[in-house]
Design a protein around this motif. Structure first.
Motif, mmCIF file in Angstrom:
data_model
loop_
_atom_site.group_PDB
_atom_site.id
_atom_site.type_symbol
_atom_site.label_atom_id
_atom_site.label_comp_id
_atom_site.label_asym_id
_atom_site.label_seq_id
_atom_site.Cartn_x
_atom_site.Cartn_y
_atom_site.Cartn_z
ATOM 1 N N VAL A 8 78.635 -35.033 78.491
ATOM 2 C CA VAL A 8 80.200 -34.939 78.278
ATOM 3 C C VAL A 8 81.351 -35.343 76.656
ATOM 4 O O VAL A 8 81.823 -34.477 76.215
ATOM 5 N N GLN A 9 80.310 -35.903 76.529
ATOM 6 C CA GLN A 9 79.961 -36.533 75.017
ATOM 7 C C GLN A 9 79.694 -35.657 74.180
ATOM 8 O O GLN A 9 80.729 -34.802 73.714
ATOM 9 N N ARG A 10 78.662 -34.882 74.667
ATOM 10 C CA ARG A 10 77.757 -33.759 73.463
ATOM 11 C C ARG A 10 78.959 -32.461 73.698
ATOM 12 O O ARG A 10 79.190 -31.732 73.019
ATOM 13 N N ALA A 11 79.404 -32.057 74.368
ATOM 14 C CA ALA A 11 80.573 -31.228 75.205
ATOM 15 C C ALA A 11 81.751 -31.315 74.311
ATOM 16 O O ALA A 11 82.287 -30.460 73.706
ATOM 17 N N ARG A 12 82.388 -32.109 74.395
ATOM 18 C CA ARG A 12 83.617 -33.154 73.381
ATOM 19 C C ARG A 12 83.269 -32.370 71.578
ATOM 20 O O ARG A 12 84.113 -32.316 71.274
ATOM 21 N N LYS A 13 82.255 -33.232 71.837
ATOM 22 C CA LYS A 13 82.037 -33.253 69.861
ATOM 23 C C LYS A 13 81.766 -31.817 69.519
ATOM 24 O O LYS A 13 82.098 -31.333 68.685
ATOM 25 N N SER A 14 81.125 -30.571 70.317
ATOM 26 C CA SER A 14 81.142 -29.109 69.731
ATOM 27 C C SER A 14 82.083 -28.973 69.778
ATOM 28 O O SER A 14 82.736 -27.998 69.217
ATOM 29 N N PHE A 15 82.761 -28.893 71.200
ATOM 30 C CA PHE A 15 84.010 -28.373 70.990
ATOM 31 C C PHE A 15 84.989 -28.468 69.915
ATOM 32 O O PHE A 15 86.153 -27.602 69.582
ATOM 33 N N GLN A 16 84.875 -30.337 69.484
ATOM 34 C CA GLN A 16 86.370 -30.318 68.798
ATOM 35 C C GLN A 16 85.585 -29.477 67.057
ATOM 36 O O GLN A 16 86.265 -29.819 66.221
ATOM 37 N N THR A 17 84.203 -29.289 66.965
ATOM 38 C CA THR A 17 84.180 -28.605 66.107
ATOM 39 C C THR A 17 84.971 -27.321 65.630
ATOM 40 O O THR A 17 84.928 -26.403 64.764
#
Length: 489
Positions: A8-17
């Motif tokens: 979930v953290q990876r998905a959110r970090k990628s979304f925030q780009t």
């Protein structure tokens, strides 16, 4: 830190780009998803065959064909759906830009179901991608072969960080639900739906719950019973009855019960031969736990058609139960299998009372030539959908929102409804630093004296499109008058 938390953290970090914001990127991912379905059709069909005993034709018809349609529609309409949506103005805001701007919610959790492991898991994903979200995909562990194929092959086509697949059972799902998401999309039972909603509430996360229920099917005695039973037989026994919108039970008058049974018996033979157990297009119950559950539901009811079973194969023949009452065991929960109870009623009045005395179903079916009766059923009952004179096919209409109400769910999807469900429709108003004289009516002093003008400017709605049409007509009329005047000279 758990595996689920890292995902979930990876998905959110990628979304925030911001990489999902451009429409071109979304369309690229949708094209890759379409390519996945096309290139891996054999792997998908083999997995569904091993999970549910479904044929390759059945998998294409009920799983992948609808997915392809949803993806193509989303790619075609994405620019239109994502564009600002002008809204009606008041006189106070007539010179301003006032519109709704769809924007991505963020990271969406999609929890799929086992009965249609591809359609009900990937259709919400289409909406999530189109709306510009990241999505964590959790296929059902019950359809284990489909979950494994999804886990191994989908990351070869979609962005691994933005659209990860997480497999596992109850503990993995519970761990996922501990994380903060921006939306949770769950398809399954009402019992688990309550747990999902409870977990989401801890983060104030909105949910879409696609649940089920006991969808009734009323047969009017004056309709074409042969055609009605043919369509009901198809809708009930496709996928071995494991369909959330399958007719759960029949309501009809006692005078036609025998005819209904006989017609359904003929249709079962026509569709699945004398021996459905050996017929390629008749599937199996998902596992032995559900097999035993279904066999227990038949206790106390009279078998009118079918009833044959083989626990080792998880096989239950298409079965009709007669003389069932509202207190029968088979009426205590959603059947979700190839058992079709018939309950006799005195007519439409009692049928409506019977339906309204229970939880709101996902769909109500009615078979009748009488349009007034159909309209009455619509007016006097409540359900996620109502379908007259056919079964299941409303699911194929992308323009119709698919979803339940009350105990059968909340929220909806399909087509633009998926896009809107997984978007935030942001209110936007852009005003110029001009016309302060008009704006001053809302400021003190002497606000009370200005109240009359404020009421006029604030409450008077303006249809801008109509004003534009009127202005255009006035311009054309002026030009026509000028042309006539010049001609007469």
């Amino acid at each position: 830190m758990s595996r689920e938390q890292l995902v979930v953290q990876r998905a959110r970090k990628s979304f925030q780009t911001g990489k999902t914001k451009p429409l071109e990127y979304r369309i690229h991912q949708l094209k890759n998803l379409l390519r996945f379905i096309s290139e891996r059709r054999g792997d998908i069909a083999d997995a569904v065959k091993r999970d549910l005993g479904k044929s390759a034709r059945g998998t294409e018809l009920f799983e992948t064909l609808g997915l392809e349609g949803e993806i193509n529609l989303s790619m075609e309409k994405l620019a239109e759906w994502a564009a600002p949506r002008p809204v009606e103005k008041s006189l106070l805001t007539i010179s301003d830009e006032v519109y709704l701007q769809p924007e991505p919610l963020g990271v969406v959790l999609i929890i799929g179901a086992w009965n249609y492991p591809w359609a009900v898991t990937l259709q919400p994903l289409v909406g999530a991608i189109a709306a510009g979200n990241a999505a964590v995909i959790k296929p059902s562990e019950v359809s284990s072969h489909s979950a494994k194929v999804m886990e191994e092959l989908l990351p070869q086509y979609l962005d691994k960080d933005l659209y990860p697949v997480v497999t596992g059972g109850v503990s993995e799902t519970q761990e996922l639900l501990k994380q903060r998401f921006d939306h949770v999309f769950y398809t399954g039972s009402s019992t688990v739906g309550k747990l999902v909603m409870e977990a989401a509430a801890r983060h104030l996360t909105p949910v879409t719950l696609e649940l089920g229920g006991k969808s009734p099917c009323y047969i009017d005695k004056d309709c074409d019973i042969r055609i009605a039973c043919r369509r009901i037989t198809w809708g009930k026994f496709v996928n071995c009855g494991q369909t959330c919108i399958a007719p759960d039970f029949i309501l009809c008058e006692a005078s036609i019960q025998s005819q209904v049974i006989e017609e359904i018996k003929k249709c079962i033979k026509e569709f699945y031969t004398d021996n459905p157990e050996t017929f390629e297009d008749y599937g199996r119950i998902i596992n032995q736990r559900h097999f035993k559950r279904l066999m227990a539901l038949m206790e106390g009811s009279t078998v009118a058609v079918g009833g044959n079973c083989d626990e080792s194969q998880c096989y239950i023949a298409p079965t009709v139960l007669k003389d069932v009452t509202g207190e029968s065991k088979v009426m205590k929960e959603e059947i979700f299998g190839p058992l079709l109870p018939i309950i006799t009623v005195s007519g439409a009045d009692e049928a409506i009372q019977f339906i309204n005395a229970r939880e709101k179903p996902l769909v109500i079916y009615i078979f009748s030539h009488d349009n007034k009766l159909i309209k009455r059923m619509i007016a006097e009952t409540s359900s996620g959908a109502l379908l007259a004179n056919d079964c299941l096919v409303h699911f194929t209409v992308s323009a119709l929102p698919f979803g339940g109400v009350g105990n059968s769910g909340m929220g909806c999807y399909h087509g633009q409804h998926s896009f809107d469900q997984l978007s935030h429709l942001r209110s936007c108003l852009i005003k110029q630093l001009k016309m302060e004289g008009v704006n001053s009516m809302r400021y003190p002093p002497h606000t009370a004296k200005k109240l009359g003008w404020a009421r006029f400017f604030l409450l008077k709605r303006v249809n801008v499109c109509r004003l534009r049409r009127m202005a255009l007509l006035a311009t054309l009329a002026g030009l026509a008058a000028f042309a006539v005047q010049r001609f007469l000279q």
